[in-house]
Design a protein around this motif. Structure first.
Motif, PDB file in Angstrom:
ATOM      1  N   ASN A 112       0.817  -1.224   0.000  1.00  0.00           N
ATOM      2  CA  ASN A 112       0.000   0.000   0.000  1.00  0.00           C
ATOM      3  C   ASN A 112       0.846   1.267   0.000  1.00  0.00           C
ATOM      4  O   ASN A 112       0.324   2.358  -0.110  1.00  0.00           O
ATOM      5  CB  ASN A 112      -0.903   0.042   1.236  1.00  0.00           C
ATOM      6  CG  ASN A 112      -1.967  -1.023   1.171  1.00  0.00           C
ATOM      7  OD1 ASN A 112      -2.396  -1.395   0.081  1.00  0.00           O
ATOM      8  ND2 ASN A 112      -2.375  -1.529   2.317  1.00  0.00           N
ATOM      9  N   MET A 113       2.145   1.102   0.162  1.00  0.00           N
ATOM     10  CA  MET A 113       2.998   2.288   0.238  1.00  0.00           C
ATOM     11  C   MET A 113       3.694   2.523  -1.093  1.00  0.00           C
ATOM     12  O   MET A 113       3.747   1.655  -1.956  1.00  0.00           O
ATOM     13  CB  MET A 113       4.031   2.099   1.339  1.00  0.00           C
ATOM     14  CG  MET A 113       3.410   2.105   2.713  1.00  0.00           C
ATOM     15  SD  MET A 113       4.711   2.061   3.935  1.00  0.00           S
ATOM     16  CE  MET A 113       4.105   0.772   4.967  1.00  0.00           C
ATOM     17  N   SER A 114       4.252   3.721  -1.234  1.00  0.00           N
ATOM     18  CA  SER A 114       4.893   4.062  -2.497  1.00  0.00           C
ATOM     19  C   SER A 114       6.201   3.282  -2.643  1.00  0.00           C
ATOM     20  O   SER A 114       6.762   2.783  -1.666  1.00  0.00           O
ATOM     21  CB  SER A 114       5.161   5.555  -2.563  1.00  0.00           C
ATOM     22  OG  SER A 114       6.236   5.887  -1.725  1.00  0.00           O
ATOM     23  N   ALA A 165       8.879   5.976  -8.768  1.00  0.00           N
ATOM     24  CA  ALA A 165       9.119   6.175  -7.334  1.00  0.00           C
ATOM     25  C   ALA A 165       7.845   6.477  -6.553  1.00  0.00           C
ATOM     26  O   ALA A 165       7.697   6.045  -5.410  1.00  0.00           O
ATOM     27  CB  ALA A 165      10.139   7.289  -7.126  1.00  0.00           C
ATOM     28  N   ASP A 166       6.917   7.211  -7.155  1.00  0.00           N
ATOM     29  CA  ASP A 166       5.720   7.603  -6.411  1.00  0.00           C
ATOM     30  C   ASP A 166       4.535   6.658  -6.616  1.00  0.00           C
ATOM     31  O   ASP A 166       3.476   6.868  -6.039  1.00  0.00           O
ATOM     32  CB  ASP A 166       5.311   9.034  -6.788  1.00  0.00           C
ATOM     33  CG  ASP A 166       6.355  10.038  -6.312  1.00  0.00           C
ATOM     34  OD1 ASP A 166       6.893   9.840  -5.207  1.00  0.00           O
ATOM     35  OD2 ASP A 166       6.649  10.989  -7.052  1.00  0.00           O
ATOM     36  N   SER A 167       4.704   5.630  -7.428  1.00  0.00           N
ATOM     37  CA  SER A 167       3.593   4.689  -7.626  1.00  0.00           C
ATOM     38  C   SER A 167       3.441   3.805  -6.393  1.00  0.00           C
ATOM     39  O   SER A 167       4.378   3.634  -5.612  1.00  0.00           O
ATOM     40  CB  SER A 167       3.853   3.763  -8.816  1.00  0.00           C
ATOM     41  OG  SER A 167       4.405   4.461  -9.872  1.00  0.00           O
ATOM     42  N   GLU A 168       2.257   3.227  -6.268  1.00  0.00           N
ATOM     43  CA  GLU A 168       2.024   2.297  -5.176  1.00  0.00           C
ATOM     44  C   GLU A 168       2.772   0.999  -5.501  1.00  0.00           C
ATOM     45  O   GLU A 168       2.678   0.486  -6.622  1.00  0.00           O
ATOM     46  CB  GLU A 168       0.522   2.034  -5.069  1.00  0.00           C
ATOM     47  CG  GLU A 168       0.083   1.662  -3.681  1.00  0.00           C
ATOM     48  CD  GLU A 168      -1.443   1.644  -3.562  1.00  0.00           C
ATOM     49  OE1 GLU A 168      -2.020   0.606  -3.920  1.00  0.00           O
ATOM     50  OE2 GLU A 168      -2.029   2.659  -3.142  1.00  0.00           O
ATOM     51  N   ALA A 169       3.502   0.472  -4.531  1.00  0.00           N
ATOM     52  CA  ALA A 169       4.340  -0.697  -4.796  1.00  0.00           C
ATOM     53  C   ALA A 169       3.523  -1.880  -5.314  1.00  0.00           C
ATOM     54  O   ALA A 169       3.953  -2.598  -6.213  1.00  0.00           O
ATOM     55  CB  ALA A 169       5.093  -1.091  -3.530  1.00  0.00           C
ATOM     56  N   GLY A 170       2.315  -2.047  -4.771  1.00  0.00           N
ATOM     57  CA  GLY A 170       1.493  -3.187  -5.169  1.00  0.00           C
ATOM     58  C   GLY A 170       0.994  -3.097  -6.599  1.00  0.00           C
ATOM     59  O   GLY A 170       0.547  -4.099  -7.168  1.00  0.00           O
TER      60      GLY A 170
END
Ligand SMILES: Nc1ncnc2c1ncn2[C@@H]1O[C@H](COP(=O)(O)OP(=O)(O)OP(=O)(O)O)[C@@H](O)[C@H]1O
Ligand SMILES: [Mg+2]
Lengths: 280, 361
Positions: A112-114, A165-170
């Motif tokens: 859920n994090m960037s 970099a700013d996308s959601e990791a999932g």
């Protein structure tokens, strides 16, 4: 064992590492789960800048070895020396601080994090920020956050991920998630990194890129890599030493060429495949 | 607007929540001073402010740390009564009321924090829903202890007893805590302004924390404990940090709440109150700060607004809760919500898993 000679005679450590103390040694490591012996008598020595492989059929105990090395499981027998120090009675986070980082067979990102935050979390122990400046954003908060951001960005650039970099990791594609997991592990400044099936689910072009990346990790960061992989092409191509596990026991150790021609390995592992090929 | 969207998600939440609170204050405060707000609403202002802080602080434990706490009112209670005692003890020494309130709030926060530490150290090491069980018991225990606590103050200082007023052995003293009758003769020095300042303080701490090394560690533990451990995060330490911060803020809210009334009983902070706060958090969205503020205000006012339904009031309240819960979990409604509010509340309704699975890979 003679302390002056840290490497066993049948060592597969590359020559360039022989004059330095090994980064990782295990002595007769074993773990039982109830009645099941998942790993037994597992002894390896890994050189400081070695790329080595851990292979074996499904259920052989490879992931269990990683879990032992990172203290997720406590060994029933044997001991582990990381850079000359025992990891017994350490917790997971303490062994990471001692210099061992890992990725997981089924990816474990903070989805859920960037992407950037995932790497920043990897940098946790190198961010110089106390609780007071965290709560007030005073003192060295700004400086430490900027330093963390810069280092995280340069790690992302290393894997050509700076644009996400700013996308959601999932939300990343599978291959990129695997790369991010490696970047996060590298952010902890390890001396050795353990990769659990890094090529799983990757297409051939992603796999060859991964091979290149693994070499670059070793060369750029000067660290050792120990990887579990089912993709034989990758293993034979980049590993300098290979250890084969079957039913929790080491059945062979050696260079890729030695492993390829070892009859025990062919029987336990490659042999099965050949049979299958012949039948098909 | 475009530019606004491009700012970091946390900074954006911060700006909106501060604005929301300040705007609310700027509108209501003048109306209250001019006497344009009816008496019943006016009496609700301090409780609403403190319930917002209680919900925000519980959100730290439930939403950001991902641990279930069923005894949040217990920390509010510890803060409330220790703050009331502190304020009574200081009544002669500090004449300036805001300063006295401030000191009482700090003492209430510290006491609640210490209790949080005592509970957190053994319980937060365990994996599983132990915190829920222990906090549930704790809330009841605290209530019963305060119920049989007698505290008084005289010239020689504070007197404490677990028996009755007589055994305090005071000469000419003032009773502060009178067993089951609770705290009596509280000097009502709390105010709407104090409540709003407390909200801003809680927002400041929580928003800063979330956007820092420690806050990222806390959220990492919530999202994937095994991965967090593998990158060198001391799980127990950061769980404890989040839990104690949450307790301290709850305790502070308790002080401001209690100092708004002339008497207060321990029963006020029972299991029902804990659940009420939890409902505010769940409906506001776990880990969603703006949502928590809005949900608290709306749900706190709702029973008042439903007063005309008299007997059916709580029934309708329950039905509304269920409908809202169903709606906020509906993908389509979530989409509409996030589009219409310009993604301001895009994180609302996102259900965060309480516990990650613990398989070996
Ligand atoms: N926590 C555990 N409790 C009980 N048994 C376990 C546990 N972890 C692993 N095992 C068992 O140990 C054996 C080795 O499992 P492991 O996951 O290490 O295999 P692997 O070599 O990584 O296989 P794969 O190639 O499929 O990933 C399996 O039989 C597994 O069921
Ligand atoms: Mg495995």
């Amino acid at each position: 064992m003679d302390k002056m000679v840290p490497y066993p005679s049948n060592s597969i450590v590359p020559e360039r590492d022989l004059d330095k103390k090994p980064i990782l040694e295990t002595h007769h490591l074993g773990v039982d789960f109830g009645g099941l012996t998942a790993v037994d008598d597992f002894s390896i020595t890994v050189g400081r800048t070695e790329i080595s492989g851990l292979i074996g059929p499904n259920g052989a105990g490879k992931t269990t070895v990683f879990n032992l090395l990172t203290n997720v499981y406590q060994p029933t027998r044997g001991d582990i020396m990381l850079d000359g120090m025992t990891t017994a009675r350490k917790t997971c986070f303490q062994v990471n601080k001692m210099g061992i980082a890992r990725t997981f067979q089924n990816i474990r990102l903070f989805s859920n994090m960037s992407v950037l935050d995932n790497v920043k979390i990897g940098l946790h122990n190198s961010i110089n920020q106390n609780l007071f400046s965290a709560m007030t954003h005073l003192f060295n908060y700004g400086k430490s956050e900027k330093a963390a951001r810069d280092e995280a960005m340069s790690l992302l650039e290393f894997f050509d991920m700076q644009d996400v970099a700013d996308s959601e990791a999932g939300s990343l594609p599978y291959g990129a998630q695997r790369r991010l997991e490696i970047a996060r592990a590298l952010a902890t400044h390890p001396k050795i990194i353990l990769l659990d099936e890094p090529a799983a689910g990757m297409n051939p072009s992603e796999t060859s890129e991964l091979m290149e990346n693994i070499r670059r990790i070793r060369d750029n960061f000067g660290i050792a890599v120990l990887l579990i992989e089912h993709d034989m092409k990758l293993v034979m191509n980049i590993c300098e030493g290979i250890c084969v596990l079957d039913h929790g026991k080491v059945i062979a150790k050696g260079s890729p060429d030695e492993i390829k021609s070892n009859p025990k390995v062919i029987e336990a592992y490659l042999g099965k495949k050949k049979e299958g090929d012949a039948n098909a | 607007m475009r530019k606004f969207k491009s700012i970091n998600k946390f900074t954006r939440t911060g700006i909106i929540s501060y604005l929301l609170v300040i705007l609310g204050f700027a509108i209501i405060f003048p109306l209250q001073q001019l006497g344009l707000i009816n008496h019943s609403l006016s009496g609700q202002l301090v409780p609403i402010c403190t319930y917002i802080v209680m919900a925000l602080s519980l959100n730290l434990t439930v939403g950001f740390l991902g641990e279930l706490s069923l005894g949040h009112a217990g920390f509010v209670s510890v803060g409330a009564f220790s703050g009331v005692i502190a304020a009574a003890g200081l009544q002669d020494k500090i004449a300036f009321e805001p300063l006295r309130l401030l000191i009482a709030v700090i003492i209430g926060g510290i006491c609640a924090g210490i209790v949080g530490l005592i509970i957190g150290v053994p319980v937060l090491r365990l994996r599983g829903d132990y915190l829920a069980i222990v906090t549930l018991a704790f809330g009841e225990i605290i209530k019963n202890i305060i119920n049989c606590l007698y505290v008084g103050v005289d010239k020689s200082g504070l007197h404490i007893s677990m028996n009755d007023v007589k055994s305090l052995g005071m000469e000419n003293g003032k009773i502060i805590l009178n067993g089951p009758q609770g705290a009596v003769g509280i000097d009502q020095i709390s105010s709407f302004t104090a409540g709003v300042i407390l909200i801003l303080f809680a927002l400041f701490i929580i928003l800063n924390l979330v956007n820092s090394k420690s806050g990222r560690a806390v959220m990492a533990i919530r999202d994937n404990r095994i991965a967090a451990e593998s990158v060198g995060i001391n799980i127990s330490k950061y769980k404890l940090i989040a839990f104690i911060t949450s307790s301290v803020l709850a305790g502070m809210a308790g002080v401001v709440y209690a100092m708004n009334y002339s008497t207060i009983v321990a029963k006020k902070f029972d299991f029902n109150t804990s659940i009420l706060i939890l409902v505010f958090v769940v409906l506001g969205g776990m880990g969603n700060i703006v949502g928590t503020i809005i949900a608290t205000v709306v749900l706190y006012m709702l029973p008042e607004l439903l007063r005309e339904f008299s007997d059916f009031r709580m029934l309708i309240y329950a039905v509304i809760l269920i409908v809202v819960m169903l709606l906020t979990n509906n993908e389509k409604v979530k989409l509409i919500l996030s589009n219409t509010t310009g993604k301001l509340l895009s994180k609302s309704g996102k259900i965060i898993k309480w516990k990650g699975s613990a398989d070996n890979g």
